[in-house]
Design a protein around this motif. Structure first.
Motif, PDB file in Angstrom:
ATOM      1  N   TYR A   1       2.497   2.701  -3.096  1.00  0.00           N
ATOM      2  CA  TYR A   1       1.620   3.846  -3.931  1.00  0.00           C
ATOM      3  C   TYR A   1       2.328   5.132  -3.781  1.00  0.00           C
ATOM      4  O   TYR A   1       1.880   6.086  -4.560  1.00  0.00           O
ATOM      5  CB  TYR A   1       0.213   3.563  -3.828  1.00  0.00           C
ATOM      6  CG  TYR A   1      -0.656   4.655  -4.469  1.00  0.00           C
ATOM      7  CD1 TYR A   1      -0.838   4.518  -5.819  1.00  0.00           C
ATOM      8  CD2 TYR A   1      -1.489   5.412  -3.791  1.00  0.00           C
ATOM      9  CE1 TYR A   1      -1.761   5.549  -6.357  1.00  0.00           C
ATOM     10  CE2 TYR A   1      -2.176   6.362  -4.206  1.00  0.00           C
ATOM     11  CZ  TYR A   1      -2.336   6.472  -5.679  1.00  0.00           C
ATOM     12  OH  TYR A   1      -3.283   7.446  -6.284  1.00  0.00           O
ATOM     13  N   PHE A   2       2.229   5.511  -2.497  1.00  0.00           N
ATOM     14  CA  PHE A   2       2.557   6.992  -2.204  1.00  0.00           C
ATOM     15  C   PHE A   2       4.029   7.173  -2.369  1.00  0.00           C
ATOM     16  O   PHE A   2       4.184   8.983  -2.762  1.00  0.00           O
ATOM     17  CB  PHE A   2       2.413   7.178  -0.456  1.00  0.00           C
ATOM     18  CG  PHE A   2       1.190   7.054  -0.332  1.00  0.00           C
ATOM     19  CD1 PHE A   2       0.103   8.113  -0.552  1.00  0.00           C
ATOM     20  CD2 PHE A   2       0.736   5.829   0.570  1.00  0.00           C
ATOM     21  CE1 PHE A   2      -1.117   8.022  -0.288  1.00  0.00           C
ATOM     22  CE2 PHE A   2      -0.550   5.789   0.967  1.00  0.00           C
ATOM     23  CZ  PHE A   2      -1.572   6.904   0.382  1.00  0.00           C
TER      24      PHE A   2
ATOM     25  N   TYR B   1       2.343   1.824  -9.900  1.00  0.00           N
ATOM     26  CA  TYR B   1       1.675   0.715  -9.108  1.00  0.00           C
ATOM     27  C   TYR B   1       0.412   1.157  -8.559  1.00  0.00           C
ATOM     28  O   TYR B   1       0.051   0.870  -7.563  1.00  0.00           O
ATOM     29  CB  TYR B   1       2.840   0.731  -7.876  1.00  0.00           C
ATOM     30  CG  TYR B   1       4.221   0.630  -8.315  1.00  0.00           C
ATOM     31  CD1 TYR B   1       4.175  -0.865  -8.911  1.00  0.00           C
ATOM     32  CD2 TYR B   1       5.066   1.388  -8.410  1.00  0.00           C
ATOM     33  CE1 TYR B   1       5.632  -1.132  -9.244  1.00  0.00           C
ATOM     34  CE2 TYR B   1       6.426   1.119  -9.043  1.00  0.00           C
ATOM     35  CZ  TYR B   1       6.551  -0.324  -9.516  1.00  0.00           C
ATOM     36  OH  TYR B   1       7.874  -0.563  -9.864  1.00  0.00           O
ATOM     37  N   LYS B   2      -0.399   1.911  -9.391  1.00  0.00           N
ATOM     38  CA  LYS B   2      -1.739   2.277  -9.031  1.00  0.00           C
ATOM     39  C   LYS B   2      -2.683   1.128  -8.640  1.00  0.00           C
ATOM     40  O   LYS B   2      -3.443   1.175  -7.517  1.00  0.00           O
ATOM     41  CB  LYS B   2      -2.338   3.225  -9.818  1.00  0.00           C
ATOM     42  CG  LYS B   2      -3.815   3.775  -9.273  1.00  0.00           C
ATOM     43  CD  LYS B   2      -4.302   4.869 -10.477  1.00  0.00           C
ATOM     44  CE  LYS B   2      -5.372   5.650  -9.762  1.00  0.00           C
ATOM     45  NZ  LYS B   2      -5.812   6.417 -10.952  1.00  0.00           N
ATOM     46  N   GLU B   3      -2.506   0.021  -9.338  1.00  0.00           N
ATOM     47  CA  GLU B   3      -3.524  -1.234  -9.131  1.00  0.00           C
ATOM     48  C   GLU B   3      -3.177  -1.983  -7.982  1.00  0.00           C
ATOM     49  O   GLU B   3      -3.808  -2.712  -7.455  1.00  0.00           O
ATOM     50  CB  GLU B   3      -3.568  -1.915 -10.425  1.00  0.00           C
ATOM     51  CG  GLU B   3      -4.197  -1.267 -11.595  1.00  0.00           C
ATOM     52  CD  GLU B   3      -3.131  -0.258 -12.342  1.00  0.00           C
ATOM     53  OE1 GLU B   3      -1.824  -0.410 -12.131  1.00  0.00           O
ATOM     54  OE2 GLU B   3      -3.780   0.533 -13.025  1.00  0.00           O
ATOM     55  N   TRP B   4      -1.974  -1.793  -7.394  1.00  0.00           N
ATOM     56  CA  TRP B   4      -1.293  -2.599  -6.276  1.00  0.00           C
ATOM     57  C   TRP B   4      -1.939  -2.229  -5.104  1.00  0.00           C
ATOM     58  O   TRP B   4      -1.937  -2.788  -3.964  1.00  0.00           O
ATOM     59  CB  TRP B   4       0.213  -2.547  -6.304  1.00  0.00           C
ATOM     60  CG  TRP B   4       0.948  -3.247  -7.520  1.00  0.00           C
ATOM     61  CD1 TRP B   4       0.828  -3.314  -8.807  1.00  0.00           C
ATOM     62  CD2 TRP B   4       1.832  -4.146  -6.920  1.00  0.00           C
ATOM     63  NE1 TRP B   4       1.580  -4.076  -9.146  1.00  0.00           N
ATOM     64  CE2 TRP B   4       2.299  -4.731  -8.408  1.00  0.00           C
ATOM     65  CE3 TRP B   4       2.449  -4.731  -5.988  1.00  0.00           C
ATOM     66  CZ2 TRP B   4       3.111  -5.794  -8.456  1.00  0.00           C
ATOM     67  CZ3 TRP B   4       3.292  -5.757  -5.963  1.00  0.00           C
ATOM     68  CH2 TRP B   4       3.770  -6.310  -7.342  1.00  0.00           C
ATOM     69  N   THR B   5      -2.300  -0.644  -5.185  1.00  0.00           N
ATOM     70  CA  THR B   5      -3.147  -0.324  -3.909  1.00  0.00           C
ATOM     71  C   THR B   5      -4.052  -1.165  -3.342  1.00  0.00           C
ATOM     72  O   THR B   5      -4.414  -1.519  -1.929  1.00  0.00           O
ATOM     73  CB  THR B   5      -3.511   0.956  -4.004  1.00  0.00           C
ATOM     74  OG1 THR B   5      -2.349   1.871  -4.651  1.00  0.00           O
ATOM     75  CG2 THR B   5      -4.100   1.614  -2.746  1.00  0.00           C
TER      76      THR B   5
ATOM     77  N   PHE C   1       0.889  -1.251  -0.166  1.00  0.00           N
ATOM     78  CA  PHE C   1      -0.037   0.095  -0.073  1.00  0.00           C
ATOM     79  C   PHE C   1       0.907   1.344   0.038  1.00  0.00           C
ATOM     80  O   PHE C   1       0.586   2.314  -0.682  1.00  0.00           O
ATOM     81  CB  PHE C   1      -0.827  -0.052   0.991  1.00  0.00           C
ATOM     82  CG  PHE C   1      -1.933   1.182   1.155  1.00  0.00           C
ATOM     83  CD1 PHE C   1      -2.753   1.294   0.351  1.00  0.00           C
ATOM     84  CD2 PHE C   1      -1.650   2.145   2.216  1.00  0.00           C
ATOM     85  CE1 PHE C   1      -3.765   2.488   0.489  1.00  0.00           C
ATOM     86  CE2 PHE C   1      -2.458   3.014   2.524  1.00  0.00           C
ATOM     87  CZ  PHE C   1      -3.455   3.344   1.565  1.00  0.00           C
TER      88      PHE C   1
ATOM     89  N   ASN D   1       5.596   6.118  -5.308  1.00  0.00           N
ATOM     90  CA  ASN D   1       5.723   6.345  -6.860  1.00  0.00           C
ATOM     91  C   ASN D   1       4.185   5.640  -7.255  1.00  0.00           C
ATOM     92  O   ASN D   1       3.976   4.631  -7.755  1.00  0.00           O
ATOM     93  CB  ASN D   1       6.727   5.175  -7.743  1.00  0.00           C
ATOM     94  CG  ASN D   1       7.242   5.555  -8.914  1.00  0.00           C
ATOM     95  OD1 ASN D   1       6.329   6.563  -9.421  1.00  0.00           O
ATOM     96  ND2 ASN D   1       7.801   4.640  -9.473  1.00  0.00           N
ATOM     97  N   PRO D   2       3.257   6.647  -7.563  1.00  0.00           N
ATOM     98  CA  PRO D   2       1.794   6.354  -7.632  1.00  0.00           C
ATOM     99  C   PRO D   2       1.629   5.797  -9.059  1.00  0.00           C
ATOM    100  O   PRO D   2       0.744   4.876  -9.339  1.00  0.00           O
ATOM    101  CB  PRO D   2       0.977   7.611  -7.195  1.00  0.00           C
ATOM    102  CG  PRO D   2       2.057   8.732  -7.457  1.00  0.00           C
ATOM    103  CD  PRO D   2       3.347   8.187  -7.136  1.00  0.00           C
TER     104      PRO D   2
END
Length: 73
Positions: A26-27, A33-37, A23, A29-30
């Motif tokens: 994401y902060f 990796y947006k879907e990994w959140t 989680f 390198n958003p």
């Protein structure tokens, strides 16, 4: 409705730990990796609740058998 926990304490803490790492990526390198959140939040949620629906589908036992229970067979 009462949810029966099907994870042991160690596995719950590992899920929370690695879910938080995924989680927090994401902060840092958003964009890529947006879907990994969502994956990180899912790991955190299952770790906090202590119930994994995939384990129910696979019929995983709640705990590993102890040597005493193996000797009783």
């Amino acid at each position: 409705m009462k949810i029966i926990k099907n994870m042991n304490t160690t596995e719950r803490w590992l899920r929370i730990y690695f879910g938080a790492i995924i989680f927090l990526v994401y902060f840092v390198n958003p964009f890529p990796y947006k879907e990994w959140t969502f994956s990180g939040l899912l790991l955190i949620a299952t770790g906090v609740i202590g119930y994994c629906p995939v384990y129910s589908l696979l019929k995983k036992p709640k705990t590993a058998p102890t040597p005493d229970s193996m000797a009783d067979r």
